[in-house]
Design an enzyme around this catalytic site. Sequence first.
Site, PDB file in Angstrom:
ATOM      1  N   GLY A  58     -15.393 -37.566  -1.916  1.00 28.40           N
ATOM      2  CA  GLY A  58     -15.349 -36.700  -3.084  1.00 28.40           C
ATOM      3  C   GLY A  58     -14.670 -35.378  -2.825  1.00 28.40           C
ATOM      4  O   GLY A  58     -14.169 -35.096  -1.753  1.00 28.40           O
TER       5      GLY A  58
ATOM      6  N   HIS B 191     -10.152 -32.727  -0.553  1.00 24.12           N
ATOM      7  CA  HIS B 191     -10.632 -33.962  -1.150  1.00 24.12           C
ATOM      8  C   HIS B 191     -10.514 -35.086  -0.135  1.00 24.12           C
ATOM      9  O   HIS B 191      -9.723 -35.034   0.797  1.00 24.12           O
ATOM     10  CB  HIS B 191      -9.831 -34.318  -2.412  1.00 24.12           C
ATOM     11  CG  HIS B 191      -8.367 -34.510  -2.157  1.00 24.12           C
ATOM     12  ND1 HIS B 191      -7.822 -35.677  -1.656  1.00 24.12           N
ATOM     13  CD2 HIS B 191      -7.337 -33.659  -2.349  1.00 24.12           C
ATOM     14  CE1 HIS B 191      -6.518 -35.531  -1.555  1.00 24.12           C
ATOM     15  NE2 HIS B 191      -6.185 -34.312  -1.962  1.00 24.12           N
TER      16      HIS B 191
ATOM     17  N   ASP C 174     -18.210 -41.459  12.572  1.00 27.70           N
ATOM     18  CA  ASP C 174     -16.832 -41.154  12.169  1.00 27.70           C
ATOM     19  C   ASP C 174     -16.311 -39.890  12.834  1.00 27.70           C
ATOM     20  O   ASP C 174     -15.819 -38.976  12.167  1.00 27.70           O
ATOM     21  CB  ASP C 174     -16.738 -41.026  10.650  1.00 27.70           C
ATOM     22  CG  ASP C 174     -15.281 -40.937  10.178  1.00 27.70           C
ATOM     23  OD1 ASP C 174     -14.434 -41.646  10.747  1.00 27.70           O
ATOM     24  OD2 ASP C 174     -15.003 -40.143   9.273  1.00 27.70           O
TER      25      ASP C 174
END
Length: 769
Positions: free
Chosen positions: A185, A181, A308
């Site tokens: 989500g 997680h 990222d």
Amino acid sequence: MPGAPVEGGPPVPPQWRAETQEPLRRPPGPSAHDPAAEEWPGRPGSGPSSGEGSGSGHMRLSGRSGPGRSSGGTAALLGAGASGRSSSRPTSRGTLGMGLVQVPVVPYRDPSDAVMTDPVVAEKNRYCGNCNEKVGRRRGELPGRTQGFCRRCGTRFSFVPKLVEGDMVGGQYEVLGCLAHGGLGWVYLARDRNVNDRWVVLKGLLNSGDAEAHKAASAEREYLSQVEHPNIVKIINFAQHPDPQTGVPSGHIVMDYVGGKSLRELLLERRGSGGQDGALPLDQVIAYGLECLRALGYLHSKGLLYCDFKPDNVIQSEEQVKLIDLGGVRRMDDTESAVYSTPGYRVPEEEIVRSGPSVSSDLYSVGRALAVLSFRFSFRRRHPYTLPPRDAVPVLRRYESYDRLLRRATHPEPERRFHDAVDMAEQLTGVLREVLSDMEESPHPAPSSLFGAESFSAADLGAHDADRLLSPPPPTRAAGVLPAPVIDPADPAAQLLGGFVSLSPAELVPTLRAAPSPTPETRLMLVRALITEGRRLEAMDALHAFGQTMPGDWRTMWYMAVMELGDGEFGAARAHFDELYSHLPGELAPKLGLAMAAEHTGGHETAAELYRTVWTTDHSYVSAAFGLARIRRAQGQRSRAIEVLDTVPELSSLHVHAQTVLIALLVTGEDLRDVDDFLQAGERLGRIRLDSESGERLAARVLEGALDWLRRGGRPDTSVRLLGTNLTEEGVRTNLERRYRSLAHWASSAADRYVLVDKANSLRPKTLL
């Protein structure tokens, strides 16, 4: 994995920043992909902390290392054309390690073993998706709620998995459980019942009330559908399933299952096993970096930014590496969407707010990740945007090129970083070859895409004067030996200029000046020809014209440094070569130029280390071997100088020159005490087969050394023969007399002939007749 927006809410809690992504916004503005931002001004003191000199204040270096390179070239070099879906269990070998590094295989992880038994979001990671308020936290003895409403803004939150074992998503994907997680989500494991029960991964939304998460998930679906690369996880489908509480359909991205371990997991395992310095081996880290640059270069060629990059988002499965989370991916021309990034890996927030993400910010994150994997430091708190001093990190002390690469990649000024994944990969590959050469004690050469080979004149190759070869080369000769930048194949005159290599500089100058419309490469070739001819003022004018045509091209600084070296301006040359070393940390040519300049300015230790790095990496740079031998000899380390010269390959055109110097070192010096030195010198002299005059001259040098040794107390030995005579004073004097009389026949002048005859007469043994 991306989390909630931070705008409009309180400061992001430190404990959340330390473990999750967060999105930032910036005002609408021009595209972050701005070619004008790919130039940077050189200025004194602006190099990395490990640098020795300062740059020029009047020059600019482009963020790109290779002239004329386009994004299409990036895609081609990084394998952007490769495609194909990964199977449920990959069995083919990847490119990991490039055939240079043996990276330990990470076994394929059985999907059923990866399912979480108790899927829970830690309370410290629970925040409102709308206002970033803490939610679901413990109150006294009562545990925090996993779903409810935010007390601050009233937005609904839920941290409970939306899917449970047995759910059939889209009528096709049977859920087996949760894998992980994060901010965007839950990630679920499922079987595709329509396609051979293959393992797939479903990625859904963490919080149905999180509008930003919905946006990011939708964007991820769009971008993933365009991606086809072996180093990026493949999207298969997009399916919807009703929310169990609201009944509203929620989207789930369906991706290939990648069974392995993230680079973060591998790093933690290394630390847990007591690995040295709590880091992965440097060669392994670089191998990972090169694979990731392939993937990022592909995305950039498609007009996409990853945004990222971090070790958590890279999985190694068997011998393949994949980027697994594209939740933060966005288009280069997107000026509106929130930017998802992770503290410790991302660029400073003010940069994102000011100009948005860019290729350089992606590559910045790669630099940060490489640092985190290769040495231990407080990268989130003490050094969120900096690196520790080089002297404080053993791996950086040992590998200066790696230190400079990291500092360029993570430079606080965006214009001074890498701006192309291919450029960074090429420089990182050069650093890898240096690292492997040091670790394995054997060269790892490869042709440079930016520089040609060393250039030796006929005079250099024809001389066997050991004293001259053992002395620092005159500035003009040092500048002439340095490799020249290769001709840019994209230049209109590239093919024509390639045919001029056989012309002398004196012939080149009028030919190049007659060009009706000189191209950048024509101007640059003229610069080099004028430098070789010693016509500095004209060369400066030609270099200025090139700089105006190609502003920011690093070759302007290169030829300026070469001119300064040739003119004896060693301090200025050293500063410019040092800046070029920081700009091109994986190239050997700038190191060689810096070593030559440092040697002339008295920086012998610096020069020796640079010469050693160049020579141990690539034995075609023989001038580095001579330079290192010179310094070792000057430091009184004769045996180490001999060891260096003895590594010059027999196939090298300078092998005989190296042996000439080696022989001279064997037979001269105050520390000679071993007859084996003379025997070895004589044996080597017989092997190299010099021409008659050079052979006689070097033989005389050996015999002079033997005679001096005998006079200083060396023990004569009638059983040992040196160059055809006994190793006694009489035998050596007789042999030496004959050599001098032979040399007198080749003397170029009467005066030289008389000197040699006088020497022969002085050595003639006394007799009664």
